[in-house]
Design a protein around this motif. Structure first.
Motif, PDB file in Angstrom:
ATOM      1  N   SER A  38       0.844  -1.189   0.000  1.00 59.09           N
ATOM      2  CA  SER A  38       0.000   0.000   0.000  1.00 59.09           C
ATOM      3  C   SER A  38       0.884   1.245   0.000  1.00 59.09           C
ATOM      4  O   SER A  38       2.083   1.183   0.311  1.00 59.09           O
ATOM      5  CB  SER A  38      -0.890   0.011   1.248  1.00 59.09           C
ATOM      6  OG  SER A  38      -0.094   0.172   2.418  1.00 59.09           O
ATOM      7  N   ASP A  39       0.287   2.377  -0.319  1.00 63.66           N
ATOM      8  CA  ASP A  39       1.045   3.635  -0.325  1.00 63.66           C
ATOM      9  C   ASP A  39       1.622   3.931   1.057  1.00 63.66           C
ATOM     10  O   ASP A  39       2.745   4.420   1.177  1.00 63.66           O
ATOM     11  CB  ASP A  39       0.150   4.788  -0.769  1.00 63.66           C
ATOM     12  CG  ASP A  39      -0.196   4.719  -2.250  1.00 63.66           C
ATOM     13  OD1 ASP A  39       0.487   3.980  -2.989  1.00 63.66           O
ATOM     14  OD2 ASP A  39      -1.159   5.392  -2.673  1.00 63.66           O
ATOM     15  N   LYS A  43       5.759   4.229   2.053  1.00 59.97           N
ATOM     16  CA  LYS A  43       6.405   5.341   2.751  1.00 59.97           C
ATOM     17  C   LYS A  43       7.282   4.841   3.895  1.00 59.97           C
ATOM     18  O   LYS A  43       8.367   5.381   4.145  1.00 59.97           O
ATOM     19  CB  LYS A  43       5.350   6.308   3.284  1.00 59.97           C
ATOM     20  CG  LYS A  43       4.630   7.110   2.200  1.00 59.97           C
ATOM     21  CD  LYS A  43       3.608   8.059   2.808  1.00 59.97           C
ATOM     22  CE  LYS A  43       2.893   8.858   1.724  1.00 59.97           C
ATOM     23  NZ  LYS A  43       1.864   9.772   2.301  1.00 59.97           N
TER      24      LYS A  43
END
Length: 202
Positions: A38-39, A43
């Motif tokens: 996932s984003d 990160k």
């Protein structure tokens, strides 16, 4: 829904004897791993990767990492800062400088591996020293992920170990000499040549 079990099951079992295959690199593995995340998780992986780049390792980075919501990021970079401060103090003794010059003083508690790191830094074999420091880091990663199997922390630990293996692949005598000079330059670049103490909360 997380995809950790599939990602980790698809990756090789990482040990100290594991080697990258032909045309395989840390970057190629990371690109595939990121394609499955996932984003938000990407990160977190990027934060770990930023910590592999000497130009990023300044007080601001460590302050942010030590407050990160991910347990592995927080504990790994707490350890990393402790190791770097020990390196800085060792060099200060060698060059007869103030003991805490080029260190970052954050609330991290005692660095338990301090004596081991100093002992390794005192060795004359440059390559053995680098491998010894990485061995301590490898052990720490294992400790941090002891109870992690199919989660983001386990994945971050695998990436960190792949990074160590990638370093080992590049080690030779000439590289070892360069790494000793890098150690000196790294300390100066990372800490800016001054003792840093985090501001106290009022």
């Amino acid at each position: 829904m997380s995809n950790y079990e599939y990602i980790i099951a698809s990756l090789p079992s990482i040990s100290k004897d594991w080697k990258f295959g032909e045309n395989q690199t840390l970057d190629s593995y990371i690109q595939w791993i990121k394609s499955q995340l996932s984003d938000k998780d990407i990160k977190t992986v990027d934060t770990l990767l930023d910590g592999f780049k000497e130009e990023n390792l300044n007080p601001g980075f460590y302050e942010a990492a030590l407050k990160d919501g991910n347990r592995f990021i927080k504990e790994f970079f707490t350890f990393d800062l402790g190791m770097r401060n020990t390196k800085a103090r060792f060099l200060n003794k060698v060059f007869n400088r103030p003991v805490n010059q080029d260190t970052i003083n954050l609330e991290t508690g005692e660095f338990e591996e301090d004596a081991k790191v100093e002992e390794i830094l005192g060795g004359e074999d440059i390559l053995a020293r680098e491998r010894g420091l990485d061995a301590i880091k490898w052990q720490k990663i294992s400790e941090l992920t002891t109870f992690d199997y199919f989660d983001l922390e386990a994945l971050l630990g695998m990436i960190a170990k792949m990074r160590i293996i990638e370093r080992w692949r590049a080690l030779d005598e000439e590289t070892g000499r360069e790494m000793f000079l890098d150690l000196i330059n790294e300390t100066k670049a990372t800490f800016g040549g001054v003792s840093y103490t985090a501001p106290q909360n009022e």
